[in-house]
Design a protein around this motif. Structure first.
Motif, PDB file in Angstrom:
ATOM      1  N   THR A  25      67.658   9.688  51.597  1.00 30.58           N
ATOM      2  CA  THR A  25      66.819   9.823  50.393  1.00 30.58           C
ATOM      3  C   THR A  25      65.420  10.341  50.705  1.00 30.58           C
ATOM      4  N   VAL A  26      64.938  10.143  51.928  1.00 31.95           N
ATOM      5  CA  VAL A  26      63.546  10.534  52.227  1.00 31.95           C
ATOM      6  C   VAL A  26      63.396  11.558  53.344  1.00 31.95           C
ATOM      7  N   LEU A  27      64.428  11.765  54.148  1.00 25.59           N
ATOM      8  CA  LEU A  27      64.295  12.682  55.283  1.00 25.59           C
ATOM      9  C   LEU A  27      63.887  14.092  54.860  1.00 25.59           C
ATOM     10  N   PRO A  28      64.440  14.650  53.768  1.00 27.64           N
ATOM     11  CA  PRO A  28      63.987  15.996  53.359  1.00 27.64           C
ATOM     12  C   PRO A  28      62.488  16.066  53.078  1.00 27.64           C
ATOM     13  N   TYR A  29      61.921  14.989  52.528  1.00 22.20           N
ATOM     14  CA  TYR A  29      60.483  14.966  52.219  1.00 22.20           C
ATOM     15  C   TYR A  29      59.650  14.795  53.487  1.00 22.20           C
TER      16      TYR A  29
END
Length: 320
Positions: free
Chosen positions: A206-210
């Protein structure tokens, strides 16, 4: 005479169980997914269903029974026949945390189920808004203490793993971050990026792309080991011993399911999870697999229930 009768009865029962195991499965198996379609628990319910079907030549279906934080689908399986033909993909909430958060549990996750197989742990990260200047966990703890009552962390809702991770962090770090619950992880992440909150304990996918685009900054891994996705990151536990948050899922059967059937399922699920294509998928999802026997998985489940019950009590969270 009486001893001979009981001996023969025991032999008969054992032989019956062996015959049942040898014949299993001889009809359709159902895996109940008590969580939303498309989530990691639902996704891997289908991975396992397909693998079992291919291995055993029997139809294995996945049926979604969502609601109640996993309680509705889990309760259905708790009350199903204990024969190995109705299983549930439980998680840390439905099979460890919920009894400490909910007053009217329809089942006992420790007494009403037989642990079958650990499936995966979705890796998680401690991430902060880029406006937070801290680069390490010790620096972040100092930052919280220098700003008492001003630092907030978002979560997907009261009782979610992202909430409890924050409470465990507060307890171990002797900090006072304020919890801001959201209706799901997506709005919590949006506000974290926007600066309305400063920190979140979130699953990797959920957060790795950001993190990779610089919209969020990762300080540490919340599990017990580093991650290949960001190998330079330490674990929170390196600063706060005892901090470990596992977003785990696993397969459970109703209590009383024959041990031979449980063992057969365990061996096959472990084989499926270690197949090259599934291992590649785990890496894509930011998740880890560790083979466990049913006994080891049961011990793990009990330790998780005890750990989070204490965390919830220490945090002053009242069951609702």
């Amino acid at each position: 005479m009486k001893k001979s009768f009981f001996f023969l009865l025991a032999i008969s029962l054992f032989a019956g169980q062996q015959a049942q195991s040898a014949a299993y499965p001889d009809r359709q198996i159902k895996i109940v997914s008590p969580f939303a379609t498309g989530g990691i628990a639902d996704t891997f319910s289908r991975v396992i269903a397909q693998g079992l079907s291919e291995s055993w030549g029997q139809t294995v279906i996945v049926e979604n029974k969502t609601g109640g934080g996993g309680n509705i689908g889990s309760d259905f399986v708790a009350k199903a026949p204990a024969d190995g033909y109705t299983l549930v993909m439980g998680n840390i909430g439905s099979h460890a945390v919920n009894p400490s958060l909910m007053k009217n549990m329809p089942y006992d996750p420790l007494k009403d189920f037989q642990p079958v197989a650990f499936v995966l742990d979705a890796e998680g990260l401690l991430v902060v808004n880029p406006g937070v200047t801290s680069k390490t966990v010790p620096e972040f703890i100092s930052f919280i203490r220098a700003n008492p009552g001003k630092i907030s962390y978002g979560s997907g809702g009261v009782g979610t793993t992202s909430h409890l991770a924050g409470e465990l962090f507060n307890f171990l770090a002797k900090s006072d971050m304020t919890h801001i619950p959201y209706k799901g992880n997506a709005p919590a992440i949006t506000d974290l990026i926007g600066g309305q909150t400063q920190v979140m304990f979130a699953t990797m996918p959920t957060v790795l792309p950001y993190v990779k685009t610089g919209k969020l900054k990762a300080l540490a891994v919340i599990g017990n080991s580093r991650t290949s996705a960001l190998p330079e990151l330490p674990t929170v536990a390196q600063t706060l011993p005892g901090f470990e948050v596992s977003n785990w899922i696993g397969i459970f059967a109703p209590a009383g399911t024959p041990p031979a059937v449980v063992a057969k399922l365990n061996v096959e699920i472990n084989r499926i999870m270690q197949s090259p294509n599934v291992m590649k998928r785990l890496e894509t999802e930011g998740a880890k697999f560790k083979p466990m026997s049913p006994e080891a998985f049961g011990a793990f489940q009990r330790s998780e229930a005890q750990k989070w019950a204490k965390t919830i009590k220490d945090a002053g969270i009242k069951p609702e």
